[in-house]
Design a protein around this motif. Structure first.
Motif, PDB file in Angstrom:
ATOM      1  N   ASP A 292       0.859  -1.186   0.000  1.00 33.74           N
ATOM      2  CA  ASP A 292       0.000   0.000   0.000  1.00 33.74           C
ATOM      3  C   ASP A 292       0.893   1.233   0.000  1.00 33.74           C
ATOM      4  O   ASP A 292       1.537   1.537   1.005  1.00 33.74           O
ATOM      5  N   LEU A 293       0.951   1.929  -1.111  1.00 35.90           N
ATOM      6  CA  LEU A 293       1.818   3.100  -1.238  1.00 35.90           C
ATOM      7  C   LEU A 293       1.040   4.406  -1.164  1.00 35.90           C
ATOM      8  O   LEU A 293       1.563   5.459  -1.500  1.00 35.90           O
ATOM      9  N   TYR A 294      -0.203   4.336  -0.706  1.00 29.98           N
ATOM     10  CA  TYR A 294      -0.976   5.567  -0.526  1.00 29.98           C
ATOM     11  C   TYR A 294      -0.562   6.289   0.748  1.00 29.98           C
ATOM     12  O   TYR A 294      -0.846   7.466   0.907  1.00 29.98           O
ATOM     13  N   ARG A 295       0.110   5.567   1.630  1.00 28.30           N
ATOM     14  CA  ARG A 295       0.649   6.213   2.824  1.00 28.30           C
ATOM     15  C   ARG A 295       1.998   6.810   2.473  1.00 28.30           C
ATOM     16  O   ARG A 295       2.861   6.161   1.877  1.00 28.30           O
ATOM     17  N   TRP A 296       2.205   8.041   2.844  1.00 27.10           N
ATOM     18  CA  TRP A 296       3.417   8.800   2.520  1.00 27.10           C
ATOM     19  C   TRP A 296       4.674   8.085   2.995  1.00 27.10           C
ATOM     20  O   TRP A 296       5.650   7.964   2.257  1.00 27.10           O
ATOM     21  N   SER A 297       4.669   7.586   4.219  1.00 29.31           N
ATOM     22  CA  SER A 297       5.863   6.935   4.773  1.00 29.31           C
ATOM     23  C   SER A 297       6.189   5.644   4.027  1.00 29.31           C
ATOM     24  O   SER A 297       7.356   5.354   3.753  1.00 29.31           O
ATOM     25  N   ALA A 298       5.184   4.878   3.662  1.00 30.29           N
ATOM     26  CA  ALA A 298       5.409   3.635   2.912  1.00 30.29           C
ATOM     27  C   ALA A 298       5.943   3.949   1.517  1.00 30.29           C
ATOM     28  O   ALA A 298       6.844   3.262   1.012  1.00 30.29           O
ATOM     29  N   SER A 299       5.403   4.972   0.922  1.00 26.18           N
ATOM     30  CA  SER A 299       5.862   5.389  -0.405  1.00 26.18           C
ATOM     31  C   SER A 299       7.319   5.822  -0.366  1.00 26.18           C
ATOM     32  O   SER A 299       8.120   5.436  -1.221  1.00 26.18           O
ATOM     33  N   ASN A 300       7.679   6.610   0.620  1.00 26.84           N
ATOM     34  CA  ASN A 300       9.070   7.061   0.750  1.00 26.84           C
ATOM     35  C   ASN A 300      10.013   5.883   0.980  1.00 26.84           C
ATOM     36  O   ASN A 300      11.104   5.825   0.400  1.00 26.84           O
ATOM     37  N   ALA A 301       9.602   4.949   1.829  1.00 26.97           N
ATOM     38  CA  ALA A 301      10.439   3.773   2.110  1.00 26.97           C
ATOM     39  C   ALA A 301      10.647   2.949   0.839  1.00 26.97           C
ATOM     40  O   ALA A 301      11.769   2.516   0.546  1.00 26.97           O
ATOM     41  N   HIS A 302       9.581   2.762   0.073  1.00 29.96           N
ATOM     42  CA  HIS A 302       9.735   1.999  -1.168  1.00 29.96           C
ATOM     43  C   HIS A 302      10.581   2.775  -2.183  1.00 29.96           C
ATOM     44  O   HIS A 302      11.382   2.177  -2.909  1.00 29.96           O
ATOM     45  N   GLY A 303      10.402   4.080  -2.228  1.00 25.27           N
ATOM     46  CA  GLY A 303      11.228   4.898  -3.133  1.00 25.27           C
ATOM     47  C   GLY A 303      12.709   4.740  -2.845  1.00 25.27           C
ATOM     48  O   GLY A 303      13.529   4.658  -3.763  1.00 25.27           O
ATOM     49  N   ARG A 304      13.064   4.665  -1.570  1.00 22.46           N
ATOM     50  CA  ARG A 304      14.479   4.450  -1.209  1.00 22.46           C
ATOM     51  C   ARG A 304      14.968   3.089  -1.694  1.00 22.46           C
ATOM     52  O   ARG A 304      16.094   2.960  -2.177  1.00 22.46           O
ATOM     53  N   GLU A 305      14.101   2.079  -1.609  1.00 20.73           N
ATOM     54  CA  GLU A 305      14.463   0.756  -2.136  1.00 20.73           C
ATOM     55  C   GLU A 305      14.673   0.808  -3.649  1.00 20.73           C
ATOM     56  O   GLU A 305      15.576   0.154  -4.186  1.00 20.73           O
ATOM     57  N   MET A 306      13.839   1.586  -4.321  1.00 19.47           N
ATOM     58  CA  MET A 306      13.985   1.720  -5.771  1.00 19.47           C
ATOM     59  C   MET A 306      15.342   2.336  -6.119  1.00 19.47           C
ATOM     60  O   MET A 306      16.009   1.899  -7.056  1.00 19.47           O
ATOM     61  N   HIS A 307      15.738   3.344  -5.359  1.00 18.32           N
ATOM     62  CA  HIS A 307      17.050   3.959  -5.597  1.00 18.32           C
ATOM     63  C   HIS A 307      18.181   2.971  -5.334  1.00 18.32           C
ATOM     64  O   HIS A 307      19.187   2.969  -6.053  1.00 18.32           O
ATOM     65  N   GLU A 308      18.021   2.118  -4.313  1.00 19.15           N
ATOM     66  CA  GLU A 308      19.018   1.071  -4.066  1.00 19.15           C
ATOM     67  C   GLU A 308      19.120   0.148  -5.278  1.00 19.15           C
ATOM     68  O   GLU A 308      20.226  -0.252  -5.675  1.00 19.15           O
ATOM     69  N   ALA A 309      17.984  -0.202  -5.852  1.00 16.94           N
ATOM     70  CA  ALA A 309      17.970  -1.074  -7.031  1.00 16.94           C
ATOM     71  C   ALA A 309      18.703  -0.417  -8.198  1.00 16.94           C
ATOM     72  O   ALA A 309      19.492  -1.071  -8.898  1.00 16.94           O
ATOM     73  N   ILE A 310      18.474   0.861  -8.388  1.00 16.24           N
ATOM     74  CA  ILE A 310      19.122   1.563  -9.501  1.00 16.24           C
ATOM     75  C   ILE A 310      20.617   1.706  -9.231  1.00 16.24           C
ATOM     76  O   ILE A 310      21.435   1.605 -10.154  1.00 16.24           O
ATOM     77  N   ASP A 311      20.996   1.895  -7.969  1.00 15.44           N
ATOM     78  CA  ASP A 311      22.422   1.901  -7.615  1.00 15.44           C
ATOM     79  C   ASP A 311      23.075   0.581  -8.009  1.00 15.44           C
ATOM     80  O   ASP A 311      24.177   0.556  -8.559  1.00 15.44           O
ATOM     81  N   ILE A 312      22.402  -0.531  -7.706  1.00 19.20           N
ATOM     82  CA  ILE A 312      22.915  -1.857  -8.078  1.00 19.20           C
ATOM     83  C   ILE A 312      23.048  -1.944  -9.596  1.00 19.20           C
ATOM     84  O   ILE A 312      24.081  -2.376 -10.122  1.00 19.20           O
ATOM     85  N   LEU A 313      22.020  -1.541 -10.295  1.00 23.98           N
ATOM     86  CA  LEU A 313      22.023  -1.583 -11.758  1.00 23.98           C
ATOM     87  C   LEU A 313      23.177  -0.760 -12.323  1.00 23.98           C
ATOM     88  O   LEU A 313      23.941  -1.247 -13.167  1.00 23.98           O
ATOM     89  N   GLU A 314      23.321   0.465 -11.848  1.00 26.99           N
ATOM     90  CA  GLU A 314      24.392   1.339 -12.343  1.00 26.99           C
ATOM     91  C   GLU A 314      25.778   0.790 -12.012  1.00 26.99           C
ATOM     92  O   GLU A 314      26.704   0.920 -12.818  1.00 26.99           O
ATOM     93  N   SER A 315      25.934   0.173 -10.859  1.00 27.59           N
ATOM     94  CA  SER A 315      27.248  -0.345 -10.472  1.00 27.59           C
ATOM     95  C   SER A 315      27.649  -1.577 -11.283  1.00 27.59           C
ATOM     96  O   SER A 315      28.819  -1.920 -11.341  1.00 27.59           O
ATOM     97  N   HIS A 316      26.687  -2.232 -11.918  1.00 27.86           N
ATOM     98  CA  HIS A 316      26.970  -3.432 -12.699  1.00 27.86           C
ATOM     99  C   HIS A 316      26.983  -3.178 -14.211  1.00 27.86           C
ATOM    100  O   HIS A 316      27.149  -4.118 -14.983  1.00 27.86           O
ATOM    101  N   LEU A 317      26.823  -1.944 -14.621  1.00 28.30           N
ATOM    102  CA  LEU A 317      26.700  -1.676 -16.050  1.00 28.30           C
ATOM    103  C   LEU A 317      27.936  -2.089 -16.838  1.00 28.30           C
ATOM    104  O   LEU A 317      27.820  -2.628 -17.940  1.00 28.30           O
ATOM    105  N   ASP A 318      29.119  -1.823 -16.323  1.00 25.57           N
ATOM    106  CA  ASP A 318      30.334  -2.165 -17.063  1.00 25.57           C
ATOM    107  C   ASP A 318      30.513  -3.669 -17.187  1.00 25.57           C
ATOM    108  O   ASP A 318      31.032  -4.159 -18.194  1.00 25.57           O
ATOM    109  N   ALA A 319      30.096  -4.407 -16.173  1.00 28.58           N
ATOM    110  CA  ALA A 319      30.284  -5.860 -16.170  1.00 28.58           C
ATOM    111  C   ALA A 319      29.122  -6.601 -16.830  1.00 28.58           C
ATOM    112  O   ALA A 319      29.283  -7.740 -17.257  1.00 28.58           O
ATOM    113  N   ALA A 320      27.974  -5.966 -16.915  1.00 32.47           N
ATOM    114  CA  ALA A 320      26.776  -6.640 -17.415  1.00 32.47           C
ATOM    115  C   ALA A 320      26.768  -6.707 -18.938  1.00 32.47           C
ATOM    116  O   ALA A 320      27.318  -5.850 -19.625  1.00 32.47           O
TER     117      ALA A 320
END
Length: 194
Positions: A17-45
């Motif tokens: 449920d992302l209609y709650r502001w705090s849950a949305s923010n927490a998930h957004g931070r996870e999304m940024h972690e995912a993109i960090d992983i993606l960006e860090s593997h670009l040269d090797a992928a």
């Protein structure tokens, strides 16, 4: 799924449920972690794998933001990061231009949300000369498919299409190093004068 997909996609997707502001923010931070992983593997992928994961992550992120309270902008920023990666990886993966053009128009005209723009300048290396020609032809098809704007009607049912056309005209003018065309109230196009 690949190792990269296994690391990235679960952090992008959620059924929570992302209609709650705090849950949305927490998930957004996870999304940024995912993109960090993606960006860090670009040269090797493998570029095709990196593109496929980014493409899926982008599609999922748009579904997420469509049902989230993103008043802090954390999820929107994650979407923008993916939108910045997408054209670079499309070029690296040699995505067929015809497939890319089809996706670009679906994204701009039929997407889950209309909060974001695609930059045809960023996609130019992936599209190549023929792809850009096809993209421009498709823009003209959209342009001729909508009626001239009625200045008396403030409820223009084609306002989104007009906005997409104007945005693309401005960005393609950068690519062409020329003046963008501007939608005139008469429904015709004229050169923007300085």
């Amino acid at each position: 799924m690949t190792e990269l997909a296994d690391a990235v996609l679960p952090l992008i997707r959620t059924r929570g449920d992302l209609y709650r502001w705090s849950a949305s923010n927490a998930h957004g931070r996870e999304m940024h972690e995912a993109i960090d992983i993606l960006e860090s593997h670009l040269d090797a992928a493998d570029p095709a794998d990196a593109y496929a994961v980014t493409h899926k992550a982008l599609a999922s992120s748009l579904k997420v933001i469509a049902r989230a309270d993103d008043s802090s902008g954390i999820i929107g920023d994650a979407c923008r990061r993916l939108l910045n990666l997408h054209p670079r990886l499309a070029a690296a993966a040699s995505v067929p231009p015809s497939k890319l053009v089809k996706w670009m128009f679906a994204f701009q005209l039929d997407g889950d949300v209309d909060y974001f723009e695609l930059d045809p300048v960023a996609y130019a290396p992936a599209l190549g000369e023929q792809g850009l020609r096809t993209y421009r032809e498709r823009l003209e098809e959209v342009r001729t498919s909508i009626p001239a704007k009625n200045t008396d009607d403030w409820r223009d049912p084609h306002s989104h299409e007009r906005w997409v056309l104007e945005w693309n005209d401005r960005r393609l003018a950068v690519l062409d190093r020329s003046s963008p065309r501007k939608w005139c109230s008469s429904g015709s196009f004229g050169l923007l004068m300085d």
